[in-house]
Design a protein around this motif. Structure first.
Motif: not given
Length: 78
Positions: A32-36, A54-55, A15-17, A41-42
């Motif tokens: 690439e980054l994604a809000e958890l 990396l988180i 479900g991570v965008v 932030v991943a």
């Protein structure tokens, strides 16, 4: 969503965008980054989308972005 931890396979982050900068080049050499869901932030390597992520806390991500914008890492590139 399963428990998220630093270094886990990005493919397991359901479900991570993920999103990348518009400055990324066509060959895919970017991160690439994604809000958890918990606000962290991943980050992952776009060339290895199933590789480790990396988180970071929001504060850590903010400090990094401010450093980049401020030129603190300019000596590492170019």
């Amino acid at each position: 969503m399963n428990q998220l931890y630093n270094g886990m396979s990005a493919a397991l982050m359901d479900g991570v965008v993920w999103r990348k900068s518009h400055f990324s080049n066509p060959s895919g050499n970017c991160v690439e980054l994604a809000e958890l869901p918990d606000g962290r932030v991943a980050m992952r390597n776009s060339r290895d989308p199933e590789g480790p992520a990396l988180i970071y806390t929001r504060g850590e991500a903010d400090d990094f972005v401010r450093g980049v914008k401020g030129g603190e890492f300019d000596d590492l590139i170019g």
